[in-house]
Design an enzyme around this catalytic site. Structure first.
Site, PDB file in Angstrom:
ATOM      1  CE  LYS A 161      17.450  -7.710  -4.132  1.00  0.00           C
ATOM      2  NZ  LYS A 161      17.878  -7.739  -2.781  1.00  0.00           N
ATOM      3  CD  GLU A 220      19.517 -11.012  -2.172  1.00  0.00           C
ATOM      4  OE1 GLU A 220      19.698 -10.964  -0.933  1.00  0.00           O
ATOM      5  OE2 GLU A 220      19.312  -9.995  -2.849  1.00  0.00           O
ATOM      6  CD1 TRP A 279      13.785   6.108   5.781  1.00  0.00           C
ATOM      7  CD2 TRP A 279      15.096   5.677   7.529  1.00  0.00           C
ATOM      8  NE1 TRP A 279      13.660   4.786   6.073  1.00  0.00           N
ATOM      9  CE2 TRP A 279      14.446   4.486   7.145  1.00  0.00           C
ATOM     10  CE3 TRP A 279      15.961   5.637   8.592  1.00  0.00           C
ATOM     11  CZ2 TRP A 279      14.641   3.267   7.786  1.00  0.00           C
ATOM     12  CZ3 TRP A 279      16.177   4.434   9.251  1.00  0.00           C
ATOM     13  CH2 TRP A 279      15.508   3.267   8.855  1.00  0.00           C
ATOM     14  CG  HIS A 331      14.181 -30.948  10.482  1.00  0.00           C
ATOM     15  ND1 HIS A 331      14.220 -32.185  11.094  1.00  0.00           N
ATOM     16  CD2 HIS A 331      14.989 -31.039   9.390  1.00  0.00           C
ATOM     17  CE1 HIS A 331      15.041 -32.973  10.430  1.00  0.00           C
ATOM     18  NE2 HIS A 331      15.526 -32.309   9.391  1.00  0.00           N
ATOM     19  CG  ASN A 383      22.089  10.962   7.447  1.00  0.00           C
ATOM     20  OD1 ASN A 383      21.286  10.301   8.106  1.00  0.00           O
ATOM     21  ND2 ASN A 383      22.830  10.459   6.476  1.00  0.00           N
ATOM     22  N   GLY A 384      21.725  11.333  10.991  1.00  0.00           N
ATOM     23  CA  GLY A 384      22.391  10.621  12.088  1.00  0.00           C
ATOM     24  C   GLY A 384      21.500  10.626  13.321  1.00  0.00           C
ATOM     25  CD  GLU A 432      15.219  -5.700  -0.529  1.00  0.00           C
ATOM     26  OE1 GLU A 432      15.575  -4.771   0.209  1.00  0.00           O
ATOM     27  OE2 GLU A 432      16.034  -6.392  -1.156  1.00  0.00           O
ATOM     28  NE  ARG A 438      21.306   9.318   1.311  1.00  0.00           N
ATOM     29  CZ  ARG A 438      22.568   9.019   1.669  1.00  0.00           C
ATOM     30  NH1 ARG A 438      23.433   8.664   0.734  1.00  0.00           N
ATOM     31  NH2 ARG A 438      22.977   9.082   2.900  1.00  0.00           N
ATOM     32  CB  CYS A 445      18.796  11.987   6.228  1.00  0.00           C
ATOM     33  SG  CYS A 445      17.860  11.506   7.669  1.00  0.00           S
ATOM     34  CE  LYS A 459      21.514   0.835  -3.176  1.00  0.00           C
ATOM     35  NZ  LYS A 459      21.100  -0.515  -3.635  1.00  0.00           N
TER      36      LYS A 459
END
Ligand code: AGP
Length: 605
Positions: free
Chosen positions: A482, A478, A71, A501, A97-98, A485, A27, A2, A600
């Site tokens: 990328k 990574e 969010w 394997h 926020n939380g 996401e 964010r 948030c 973010k």
């Protein structure tokens, strides 16, 4: 997570609030809301979607107000669940926020006491609790309400009963005060305060702050006065602008040569073949005492920690681990006094990383930070550390911060190595090569159009397997992250050797592989893996060392990178995999800087 912004002064609040929320969009959010106080009443508006979609809704009167981007954690993405949330009388408004862990019990209690709820959120219990405890002093009512709360919060509260002040409080979710001339602000991070002020106060854990036009006043949750310090933020507003690039992410990818120079400036001495990271506050004898190193992080930062593991084991022969913070915080942690722990975090606010840091500090173990945001929780609570100096990273997908993190880790490996068995000549070679990398990155960036064409060629594939060995195994992870996401295409990072394997069962002409395969000590083994893929009609994109043309008989497409020392390869191989993911998302018309569902800084569990 948030975003929060609040203003009190003589200007109309709503344009400032909208501008601040737009600076916090990176964010990640799914709904937004504003509230102001004017002529004895609270005006508010809230809606799902992007704040830019209905700007006419944001024209509220009043010179005191607050804004929020949500969010969703508790309660669906609906207008009603967007913040702010008001008390029964509509005279107190809260944004948050939380996560309020005990909200269900509190809600039941408040309903039994006659309070009427309008939303499914945990946040709304705060507005009714403050109403319950309000006896003429908003700050005191907030304080008493928060004493009932278990969980995390960064909250801001306004009330038509006290239209000349705003109250905020912090426990677990960051908040800063912006200090102006005849006006003051709250924000979830300082980015939202540019260009209004560079003077900020970082609100500490369990502090409550009241701002008026003329100043601010801080107390602890236990009602003890605090003399908060004002800091000056040193970055320029234009750093957070796009500068002609279509997206912040592309700008930040292209900033990397300069960012890397910032990260190693004043920290390596090629003539001596040594490195020094002052912020670690470690003497040579303390460096020598270290018998084990653990890196703790999440996401891309965890991949940086994995690169750090390979670098330090190579240079200093110290056993290293890279641990996922959300796993480590709940497991039996086996540590001893010779273990040195680093937390790596771009935002410095990732809840899982902070919780793991605090858990380890409870055991008396020193924790150092590798972070990018001055004043962030990790930067302030660790026992020392290093800033990576990547500047504000706006794109949700981390690029330049990752490069800066692995630059710092290469310097750390050199520093540890040179107090151990690394020779003068070896140290000199590493330090000199680190300084050459920015120019080599520029050469790779010149291939941007070629990589864009490659993304176009592979745009219809639904899956990718990223493969690498040794220093480039974390880069396979990574690269896959990328791709996932920002382009929402499924991609899996794997050790090239491990692929046979099991994962190879997925390979056919519809399942291409990206090999991160410079010409190094494990290159020949990786060629064998390529042949295994080719034998199953799998297409291959290879990232390899320039002039290594013989690879072309094994693969379909090649991106060449300049040669470098094996341990420094990640600083170069990361560039093509960032660009490939960026262009894949861009040609699909996706929201590259603010991918769906992502934040973010993940400040909740
Ligand atoms: C990076 O591309 C991701 N957006 C995410 O995995 C991120 O790296 C992770 O959430 C950790 O964030 P931090 O570095 O701010 O702690």
């Amino acid at each position: 997570m948030c975003g929060i912004i609040a203003y009190i002064g003589d200007k109309k609040a709503s344009p400032i609030l909208v501008d601040g929320l737009k600076k916090l969009e990176y964010r990640g959010y799914d709904s937004w809301g504003l509230a102001t106080v004017d002529s004895g009443k609270i005006n508010f508006v809230k809606s799902v979607g992007r704040i830019g979609q209905n700007l006419e809704m944001t024209n509220l009167v009043g010179t005191i107000g607050m804004g929020h981007t949500r969010w969703a954690t508790h309660g669906g993405v609906t207008d009603q669940n967007a913040h702010p949330h008001l008390d029964c009388e509509g005279k107190i408004a809260v944004i948050h926020n939380g996560i309020i862990e005990n909200f269900a019990k509190l809600k039941e209690q408040l309903i039994n006491e006659g309070h009427k709820f309008r939303s499914e959120t945990d946040t709304e219990v705060l507005s009714h609790l403050i109403e319950k405890y309000y006896e003429g002093n908003l700050k005191e009512a907030v304080r008493r309400a928060l004493l009932c709360v278990d969980g995390t919060y960064g909250i801001v509260v306004i009330s038509s009963k006290e239209p000349d002040r705003i109250v905020a409080a912090r426990h677990g979710s960051p908040l800063v005060v912006g200090v102006g001339e005849g006006e003051n602000y709250f924000a979830s991070d300082a980015t939202a305060l540019m260009p209004y002020t560079k003077k900020v106060v970082f609100i500490e854990e369990n502090e409550i702050v009241e701002i008026t036009k003329d100043g601010f006043y801080t107390i602890t949750i236990d009602d003890k006065k605090v003399d908060s310090k004002i800091h000056e933020i040193d970055w320029e507003a234009d750093l957070a602008e796009k500068k002609g690039f279509n997206h912040f992410m592309l700008k930040e990818i292209f900033e990397q040569p300069k960012i890397m120079e910032n990260a190693f400036a004043g920290r390596i001495i090629p003539s001596e073949g040594i490195a020094h990271l002052g912020g670690l506050n470690l003497t040579t004898e303390e460096l020598l005492k270290v018998k084990r190193i653990i890196f703790i992080a999440c996401g891309t930062a965890l991949h940086a920690g994995l690169v750090g593991k390979y670098m330090i084991e190579e240079c200093a022969s110290i056993p290293c681990e890279a641990e996922c913070a959300s796993e480590l915080r709940y497991k039996r942690i086996l540590l001893d006094k010779d273990t040195l722990v680093f937390v790596i975090s771009q935002s410095g606010e990732t809840a899982d990383t902070i919780a793991a840091m605090r858990e380890i500090q409870r055991k008396g173990i020193k924790v150092l930070g590798i972070s990018n945001v001055v004043g962030s929780t990790i930067a302030r609570e660790t026992d020392g550390g290093v800033f990576v100096h990547a500047g504000p990273e706006i794109g949700v997908a981390s690029t330049k911060a990752f490069l800066a993190q692995i630059t710092v880790l290469a310097i750390l490996a050199l520093e540890f190595g040179r107090v151990r068995n690394l020779s003068f000549m070896e140290g000199k070679e590493i330090a000199s090569e680190i300084k050459k990398i920015p120019e080599k990155i520029k050469k790779i960036l010149e291939q941007n159009d070629k990589i864009k064409n490659l993304a176009e060629k592979y745009r219809d594939y639904k899956n990718f397997l990223y493969l690498g060995r040794r220093f480039n195994y974390p880069l396979a992870l990574e690269g896959a992250l990328k791709m996932k996401e920002i382009s929402y295409v499924h991609a899996e990072g794997y050790s090239a050797g491990e692929m046979k394997h099991g994962a190879i069962a997925m390979i056919d002409e519809k399942f291409p592989c990206v090999f991160v395969a410079p010409k190094d000590s494990v290159y020949d083994k990786t060629i064998s893996n390529m042949q295994e893929i080719k034998a199953r009609s799998g297409k291959i994109i290879a990232v390899t060392t320039e002039d290594n043309y013989e690879i072309e008989k094994y693969v379909d497409d090649v991106i060449y990178i300049p040669e470098t020392l094996e341990m420094l390869e990640p600083l170069l191989t990361v560039i093509p995999i960032q660009l490939l993911a960026y262009h894949m998302a861009e040609i699909k018309g996706l929201d590259v800087d603010k991918p769906r569902n992502l934040a973010k800084s993940v400040t909740v569990e």
